[in-house]
Design a protein around this motif. Structure first.
Motif, PDB file in Angstrom:
ATOM      1  N   THR A 137      41.336  29.590  52.115  1.00  9.60           N
ATOM      2  CA  THR A 137      41.613  30.895  51.512  1.00  9.60           C
ATOM      3  C   THR A 137      42.102  31.839  52.596  1.00  9.60           C
ATOM      4  O   THR A 137      41.458  32.013  53.627  1.00  9.60           O
ATOM      5  CB  THR A 137      40.348  31.471  50.856  1.00  9.60           C
ATOM      6  N   THR A 139      43.258  35.805  53.363  1.00  7.76           N
ATOM      7  CA  THR A 139      43.106  37.157  52.839  1.00  7.76           C
ATOM      8  C   THR A 139      43.902  38.118  53.709  1.00  7.76           C
ATOM      9  O   THR A 139      43.797  38.097  54.934  1.00  7.76           O
ATOM     10  CB  THR A 139      41.627  37.581  52.819  1.00  7.76           C
ATOM     11  N   THR A 150      45.186  41.116  49.212  1.00  4.36           N
ATOM     12  CA  THR A 150      45.805  39.924  48.647  1.00  4.36           C
ATOM     13  C   THR A 150      45.037  38.701  49.109  1.00  4.36           C
ATOM     14  O   THR A 150      44.813  38.530  50.312  1.00  4.36           O
ATOM     15  CB  THR A 150      47.271  39.806  49.093  1.00  4.36           C
ATOM     16  N   THR A 151      44.641  37.850  48.152  1.00  2.82           N
ATOM     17  CA  THR A 151      43.932  36.623  48.460  1.00  2.82           C
ATOM     18  C   THR A 151      44.768  35.454  47.952  1.00  2.82           C
ATOM     19  O   THR A 151      45.159  35.420  46.783  1.00  2.82           O
ATOM     20  CB  THR A 151      42.543  36.595  47.790  1.00  2.82           C
ATOM     21  N   SER A 153      44.862  31.279  47.696  1.00  4.09           N
ATOM     22  CA  SER A 153      44.082  30.042  47.788  1.00  4.09           C
ATOM     23  C   SER A 153      45.018  28.865  47.976  1.00  4.09           C
ATOM     24  O   SER A 153      46.018  28.723  47.263  1.00  4.09           O
ATOM     25  CB  SER A 153      43.255  29.835  46.523  1.00  4.09           C
ATOM     26  N   GLY A 161      46.534  29.673  44.055  1.00  3.40           N
ATOM     27  CA  GLY A 161      46.135  30.922  43.419  1.00  3.40           C
ATOM     28  C   GLY A 161      46.553  32.132  44.248  1.00  3.40           C
ATOM     29  O   GLY A 161      46.514  32.106  45.468  1.00  3.40           O
ATOM     30  N   GLU A 163      45.971  36.395  44.197  1.00  2.00           N
ATOM     31  CA  GLU A 163      45.236  37.505  43.599  1.00  2.00           C
ATOM     32  C   GLU A 163      45.509  38.754  44.429  1.00  2.00           C
ATOM     33  O   GLU A 163      45.443  38.732  45.646  1.00  2.00           O
ATOM     34  CB  GLU A 163      43.736  37.191  43.607  1.00  2.00           C
ATOM     35  N   ARG A 164      45.832  39.842  43.756  1.00  2.41           N
ATOM     36  CA  ARG A 164      46.155  41.101  44.443  1.00  2.41           C
ATOM     37  C   ARG A 164      45.378  42.216  43.763  1.00  2.41           C
ATOM     38  O   ARG A 164      45.567  42.493  42.589  1.00  2.41           O
ATOM     39  CB  ARG A 164      47.658  41.337  44.360  1.00  2.41           C
ATOM     40  N   ASN A 165      44.500  42.899  44.521  1.00  2.62           N
ATOM     41  CA  ASN A 165      43.651  43.971  43.989  1.00  2.62           C
ATOM     42  C   ASN A 165      43.876  45.242  44.772  1.00  2.62           C
ATOM     43  O   ASN A 165      43.960  45.215  46.003  1.00  2.62           O
ATOM     44  CB  ASN A 165      42.157  43.594  44.080  1.00  2.62           C
TER      45      ASN A 165
END
Length: 168
Positions: A137, A139, A150-151, A153, A161, A163-165
């Protein structure tokens, strides 16, 4: 005649009992005098035979302005060196700033892309965690210019995968 004047002077020197008095008046002013203070004042007698203390190590055998200036320059150079060393230690101990991941790089990353391609686009991650042999992973932490975490995987060497928060 000279002998009489000389003897008279020597005789009067013996009676000259030099004492210095110190007292504080009612207004709080400190007074020093060789004459006795007024009656009713609590005065102390100072020791006028006090000897000077030892000289500073920086001033031993150095009486000229030039010598003192040279020693001052040496002390200032030592202090500058210590300050520079301290600044370097603080910089080495400080955490590195976050890289982050810009939006235009984020949209270039797709699922199924190899890990090498992803790192070529995104650059070095801020944090990297390996979960076993096949899962990793990456980050990318938020920065002022890009306030998103942003993460990404990676499973078996491929992006699985994204993922952006928003964190700010």
């Amino acid at each position: 005649m000279r002998a009489v004047v000389f003897l008279l002077c020597m005789f009067s020197i013996g009676f000259a009992d030099a004492q210095v008095y110190r007292w504080v008046d009612a207004k709080g002013t400190v007074h020093y005098s060789s004459e006795k203070p007024p009656a009713g004042v609590n005065a102390s007698v100072l020791n006028i035979d006090a000897k000077a203390g030892p000289a500073s190590p920086d001033t031993l055998d150095c009486y000229t302005v030039r010598c003192q200036g040279e020693r001052l320059e040496q002390r200032l150079a030592r202090r500058e060196e210590l300050l520079a060393k301290d600044v370097a230690q603080r910089a080495a101990a400080a955490p590195k700033p976050w890289n982050g991941l810009e939006f235009r790089k984020y949209i270039s990353i797709q699922r199924g892309m190899t890990e090498g391609e992803m790192l070529g686009i995104a650059g070095a991650p801020d944090l990297s965690v390996r979960d076993g042999w096949s899962v990793r992973t990456y980050t990318y932490m938020p920065t002022v210019g890009d306030p998103f975490t942003t993460t990404i995987s990676i499973v078996n060497g491929r992006v699985s995968g994204l993922e952006r928060n928003r964190k700010f």
